[in-house]
Design an enzyme around this catalytic site. Sequence first.
Site, mmCIF file in Angstrom:
data_model
loop_
_atom_site.group_PDB
_atom_site.id
_atom_site.type_symbol
_atom_site.label_atom_id
_atom_site.label_comp_id
_atom_site.label_asym_id
_atom_site.label_seq_id
_atom_site.Cartn_x
_atom_site.Cartn_y
_atom_site.Cartn_z
ATOM 1 N N GLU A 96 -7.039 0.449 -4.677
ATOM 2 C CA GLU A 96 -7.069 0.376 -3.211
ATOM 3 C C GLU A 96 -8.395 -0.161 -2.671
ATOM 4 O OE1 GLU A 96 -5.858 4.342 -2.137
ATOM 5 O OE2 GLU A 96 -3.828 3.988 -2.880
ATOM 6 N N LYS B 67 2.894 11.378 -3.541
ATOM 7 C CA LYS B 67 1.972 10.607 -4.377
ATOM 8 C C LYS B 67 1.087 11.508 -5.228
ATOM 9 C CE LYS B 67 -1.517 6.948 -3.756
ATOM 10 N NZ LYS B 67 -2.118 6.078 -2.727
ATOM 11 N N ASP C 239 -12.772 5.504 2.254
ATOM 12 C CA ASP C 239 -11.340 5.576 2.572
ATOM 13 C C ASP C 239 -10.958 6.999 2.983
ATOM 14 O OD1 ASP C 239 -8.589 5.585 2.690
ATOM 15 O OD2 ASP C 239 -8.285 4.482 0.826
ATOM 16 N N ASP D 174 0.886 -1.164 0.000
ATOM 17 C CA ASP D 174 0.000 0.000 0.000
ATOM 18 C C ASP D 174 0.920 1.208 0.000
ATOM 19 O OD1 ASP D 174 -1.623 2.151 0.575
ATOM 20 O OD2 ASP D 174 -2.332 1.392 2.510
#
Length: 639
Positions: free
Chosen positions: A170, A71, A193, A8
């Site tokens: 994800e 990211k 999330d 992850d």
Amino acid sequence: MSKIVGIDLGTTNSAVAVVDSGFPIVLADSSGNRITPSVVHFDPESGDVVVGELAKRGRNVAPKTTVYSVKQYMGRRYHECQDDARSVDYDIKASDKGGVEVRLGGQSRSPQHVSAEILKHLKAVAEAGLETEITRAVITVPAYFNDAQRQATIEAGELAGLTVERIINEPTAAALAYGLDKLSDRAKVAVYDFGGGTFDLSILELTEGTFQVLSTNGNTRLGGDDIDQKLFEHLAGWIADEGGPSIIDLSAEARARVRQVAEMAKIQLSKEESFEVLLPFLTPEYSFSGALSRETLEGLAKGVVEGTRAHCRRALEDAKLAAKDLDQVILVGGQSRMPLVRRMVSEWFECAEFEETRGDLRLGEDYHEAEGPTLNVSQHPDEAVALGAAIQGAILTGEFKDVLLLDVTPLSLGIETFGGLMNVIIPRNSTIPVKAGETFTTAVDGQREMLIHLLQGEREKSKDNWSLGRFTLSFEKAPRGVPRVGVQFEIDVNGVLHVLARDIKTGQERLERVQSVVDVDDADVQQMVEESVEHAFDDLAARRWIENRLKAKEILVATQQGVSLCKDELSDEYLEELQSAIAEMSTCLGPDPDQDPDYVGDWQRLKELVKSMDELTADLAELQMQIVMEEMLKQKGLG
Ligand code: ADP
Ligand code: MG
């Protein structure tokens, strides 16, 4: 075949997991941390690179050479990032090809390079943990990542010396970790999330064992960091109100400490109701301390959490679904550990039940009735994505294939409780892997240990079921009913039963690995099921008898004690009534179970006797209490 790890690669935190003997596990680094902050510090002089917690701590010391939230730049154009990326303390510039580069002193690095440092670190963590070289990985990305962003993630993996076997979404990984691929075909789940810097909600549909993303909606600039910021501002105001320095007058180092304490308080307040904020020597003259309540934090965080609601609504609209069409809502991302988030999400989606089987064990109170999806929080929200990636890796190597076929428990599993009864923890026909737990207490005063007798079968009495083994858990001596022992059963994908028993007070625990409980002889299973049907009535009568006998025994002993303590104070009439009730109950109880364990009397009659004894002894109980109190006062010399 060599192992494939699951990674992850998060905006705020990253983790690496692997399937080991059928069990997906997150690997810990040498300090025991399973979560690594996605922060990389580059030392321009020596060329050294530091990744993780240390780099995070050094952020304020070397803001220009410590890279975080990289990211958000992966595979993106420089001009796109100008309006939708979060601001950072380090400098970025456009690369020759229009992408983003991070400036580090005289040099610059691509986001792929920075991410590769995080991946190298995780690769090393995995290699140390597994004592073998790791070269293959499944890496996760948000569902909204486009091709360029996915490609950049693959490049980062390659730069780190990994073959990226697959890039998966994800939310899909999270759903795999939750075992949702075992749901019925066309089941629909929402994955909520809430991470450090980003929020997204994805709606998945299961078709023939694979997940399709029906819709995804979110905000790349909404996350736990925003709650930290609100709390930081609150603390700044509070310090000033207490006569402390204004936040702008503080040194950068002191300000960073306030920021750190804000996040720490937020995390602690997910577990505790109150947190003691301690900030010694913000200036040489001034130290701050104060108690912060969960309520205050929730007041500050509410608006931020509320901000996720519109995205949930839009994702549902895009998928053309209503909340009630969902089977489950699962929570992912560290920020969703906050109780307020769970409550609000449960309300918005009108969740029917609250399933929490992890750690703190499933307790009956957590269920409330309503129609709607189940809010499932049975996995660690910040580990689920890595675990799911590891499961995908194991599916690719074939490690998971065979076991996926054995997907239900053929017989119920449980433990023996008071009176030799079977207490089912995982019912027959549950899909595996599965985890469930219950809390038990003691029946006798001063008990120092509990015998845990593991059973498999469909019969009401322990002795008619199969024994899978016994072990004892010891705890501190306490009156009966006080110790609380949580027993958790987990059946892994290989059908192996793992039993965890924990004394909730001291945390003392025992983990027993039993054997495959799935791989049993079909004929034996059939016989067990047939017998349970054949004996259904007798078995039920026996269970009712035993349950009522335990209650009757308890009240009988208490009444006998009461009578002997108070007999001088009782009227003859009342005494006679009590004695005849005692005699009647003793007769109804029949022989002692030690002498005749199979004796089953009239449970309904016994139940009535318990009820009338309970009414009859109300006065006795009051009198008994008075006598005891007087006795106590006398002993203290006050009577
Ligand atoms: P990401 O997916 O963005 O990399 P994570 O899922 O690891 O991030 O979430 C990180 C966020 O979760 C941070 O804002 C952190 O403060 C928050 N967080 C972690 N643990 C808790 C907790 N117990 N209670 C509340 N927030 C938490
Ligand atoms: Mg994440």
